[in-house]
Scaffold this motif. Structure first.
Motif, PDB file in Angstrom:
ATOM      1  N   VAL A  25      41.803  64.651  33.760  1.00 58.33           N
ATOM      2  CA  VAL A  25      43.096  65.195  34.144  1.00 58.33           C
ATOM      3  C   VAL A  25      43.666  64.347  35.277  1.00 58.33           C
ATOM      4  N   VAL A  26      44.970  64.236  35.292  1.00 59.75           N
ATOM      5  CA  VAL A  26      45.669  63.506  36.349  1.00 59.75           C
ATOM      6  C   VAL A  26      46.975  64.238  36.620  1.00 59.75           C
ATOM      7  N   SER A  27      47.344  64.332  37.880  1.00 59.62           N
ATOM      8  CA  SER A  27      48.575  65.031  38.230  1.00 59.62           C
ATOM      9  C   SER A  27      49.784  64.124  38.023  1.00 59.62           C
ATOM     10  N   PHE A  28      50.911  64.743  37.723  1.00 60.20           N
ATOM     11  CA  PHE A  28      52.142  63.962  37.615  1.00 60.20           C
ATOM     12  C   PHE A  28      52.495  63.362  38.973  1.00 60.20           C
ATOM     13  N   ALA A  29      52.162  64.063  40.055  1.00 57.35           N
ATOM     14  CA  ALA A  29      52.447  63.530  41.390  1.00 57.35           C
ATOM     15  C   ALA A  29      51.725  62.196  41.609  1.00 57.35           C
ATOM     16  N   ALA A  30      50.457  62.126  41.170  1.00 58.34           N
ATOM     17  CA  ALA A  30      49.694  60.886  41.333  1.00 58.34           C
ATOM     18  C   ALA A  30      50.270  59.755  40.481  1.00 58.34           C
ATOM     19  N   ALA A  66      49.997  56.329  32.520  1.00 61.15           N
ATOM     20  CA  ALA A  66      48.680  56.670  33.078  1.00 61.15           C
ATOM     21  C   ALA A  66      47.556  56.165  32.183  1.00 61.15           C
ATOM     22  N   VAL A  67      47.749  56.257  30.869  1.00 64.65           N
ATOM     23  CA  VAL A  67      46.726  55.773  29.941  1.00 64.65           C
ATOM     24  C   VAL A  67      46.587  54.250  30.057  1.00 64.65           C
ATOM     25  N   ARG A  68      47.713  53.549  30.129  1.00 61.67           N
ATOM     26  CA  ARG A  68      47.671  52.080  30.217  1.00 61.67           C
ATOM     27  C   ARG A  68      47.064  51.606  31.526  1.00 61.67           C
ATOM     28  N   GLN A  69      47.388  52.336  32.617  1.00 58.30           N
ATOM     29  CA  GLN A  69      46.995  51.884  33.951  1.00 58.30           C
ATOM     30  C   GLN A  69      45.879  52.746  34.550  1.00 58.30           C
ATOM     31  N   SER A  70      45.103  53.399  33.723  1.00 55.13           N
ATOM     32  CA  SER A  70      44.092  54.333  34.239  1.00 55.13           C
ATOM     33  C   SER A  70      43.102  53.663  35.182  1.00 55.13           C
ATOM     34  N   HIS A  71      42.860  52.363  35.001  1.00 51.54           N
ATOM     35  CA  HIS A  71      41.914  51.646  35.858  1.00 51.54           C
ATOM     36  C   HIS A  71      42.408  51.520  37.301  1.00 51.54           C
ATOM     37  N   GLN A  72      43.715  51.765  37.527  1.00 51.64           N
ATOM     38  CA  GLN A  72      44.274  51.632  38.872  1.00 51.64           C
ATOM     39  C   GLN A  72      44.143  52.913  39.703  1.00 51.64           C
ATOM     40  N   PHE A  73      43.758  54.013  39.055  1.00 49.60           N
ATOM     41  CA  PHE A  73      43.665  55.291  39.755  1.00 49.60           C
ATOM     42  C   PHE A  73      42.254  55.471  40.309  1.00 49.60           C
ATOM     43  N   ASN A  74      42.161  56.087  41.496  1.00 52.58           N
ATOM     44  CA  ASN A  74      40.832  56.341  42.051  1.00 52.58           C
ATOM     45  C   ASN A  74      40.303  57.695  41.563  1.00 52.58           C
ATOM     46  N   GLU A  75      39.079  58.021  41.959  1.00 48.67           N
ATOM     47  CA  GLU A  75      38.417  59.213  41.445  1.00 48.67           C
ATOM     48  C   GLU A  75      39.052  60.506  41.943  1.00 48.67           C
ATOM     49  N   ASN A  76      39.836  60.436  43.005  1.00 49.36           N
ATOM     50  CA  ASN A  76      40.545  61.628  43.468  1.00 49.36           C
ATOM     51  C   ASN A  76      41.864  61.837  42.730  1.00 49.36           C
TER      52      ASN A  76
END
Length: 336
Positions: A25-30, A66-76
């Motif tokens: 899950v990922v927030s729209f804010a993130a 988010a799917v394309r750039q998922s590697h750029q997001f941290n675990e939080n």
């Protein structure tokens, strides 16, 4: 899309977001922060519902990013579903109403209630009337509904309250849909309309609709996601699987509904105009509750209600059940 409202392990603030890759899950804010954009309608589920269809278009674009750039997001920012607390997708519903659009469930439940409430000739007379009604009008659709306690919502993994005045707690797995701006169907959720069965008949006799049997705290489970209509080809073709721990296994299908959600919405609009965020239940899936199977819940049961394409809604039964009123039905020896 599968839309969610949730807490993380590190924050009690709730987030509005979506599921990606079926695991996270990922927030729209993130996502918006990462992309350097801001969309008013994606601040919360309420905002999303009030700005359809534009909010759906914006949400899909952010999901793809988010799917394309998922590697750029941290675990939080991107979390495994199992690591967050899923709340009811709709935290503040405008209303919650429930139809009874599964004739076979209504017949079976009606007969079993009467078996427990009456004896002798009176019972046989009531049961005969039910049998004749469903035999004479097997395909008749009655668009009647009751008004649920919308303040009793609980989400995935939450514990149902067991009322102290009941010995026969039951579940009612249902398909429900949520309304958006312009009276559209914004998405589908699993709905568990918990019921205290041994006080249900007096409620019916009072002619005011369900009260004690339905309105108790923490009785209305919804979730785990709000699944948008583009994910569901046919809402009347979903398999249903219910498991109570390791001891009970029930199966059903949404194909037994006597009307399509679009028709239900049409009938609702003849009565009132639902605000965005109104939850509308379709009725109990046949063969998936204790009043039909005579297999009753026990303390500490773990309930898993799975609908094809909608996910699994987990509900828990309290470990400690305190019953202070004798049941109107036969005493259960397996309860305290």
């Amino acid at each position: 899309m599968k839309l969610v409202t949730y807490h993380t392990e590190t924050s009690k603030e709730y987030f509005f977001g979506l599921v990606i890759n079926e695991e996270f899950v990922v927030s729209f804010a993130a996502i918006m922060k990462k992309q350097g954009t801001f969309v008013d309608s994606l601040q919360s589920m309420d905002c999303y519902l009030q700005d359809l269809p534009a909010s759906h278009t914006a949400a899909k674009e952010l999901m793809q990013y988010a799917v394309r750039q998922s590697h750029q997001f941290n675990e939080n920012e991107i979390c495994p579903i199992a690591a967050v607390k899923l709340l009811p997708p709709i935290l503040n519903p405008a209303a919650l109403i429930d139809f009874g659009l599964t004739p076979r469930h209504l017949k079976n439940a009606g007969v079993n209630l009467l078996q427990r409430e009456y004896t002798g000739a009176e019972r046989e007379e009531f049961i005969q009337k039910i049998a004749e009604k469903f035999q004479q009008e097997p395909n008749k659709v009655t668009f009647s509904y009751y008004k649920c306690n919308h303040n009793a919502l609980i989400g995935d993994g939450a514990t149902i309250n067991w009322p102290s005045y009941s010995s026969y707690l039951d579940i009612e797995p249902e398909l429900a849909f949520v309304t958006g701006k312009g009276n559209c169907i914004a998405g589908y959720v699993i709905f568990n309309d918990s019921t205290a069965r041994d006080v249900q008949w007096p409620d019916f006799q009072a002619l005011t609709g369900p009260t004690r049997c339905k309105d108790f705290d923490n009785s209305k489970g919804i979730g785990p996601f709000l699944v948008t209509p583009d994910e569901i080809d046919n809402p009347l073709a979903l398999d249903v699987d219910v498991r109570i721990g390791e001891r009970l296994h029930w199966k059903g299908s949404t194909s037994e509904y006597s009307a399509h959600p679009a028709k239900v919405m049409e009938e609702v609009l003849k009565v009132f105009t639902p605000l965005p965020g109104t939850i509308i239940g379709m009725g109990t899936i046949p063969d998936c509750c204790a009043i039909e199977t005579e297999q009753w819940l026990l303390p500490s049961d773990r309930i898993r209600i799975t609908f094809d394409k909608l996910g699994t809604l987990t509900q828990l039964v309290p470990d400690n059940v305190k019953i202070t009123e004798a049941s109107r039905w036969e005493r259960r020896s397996d309860l305290p």
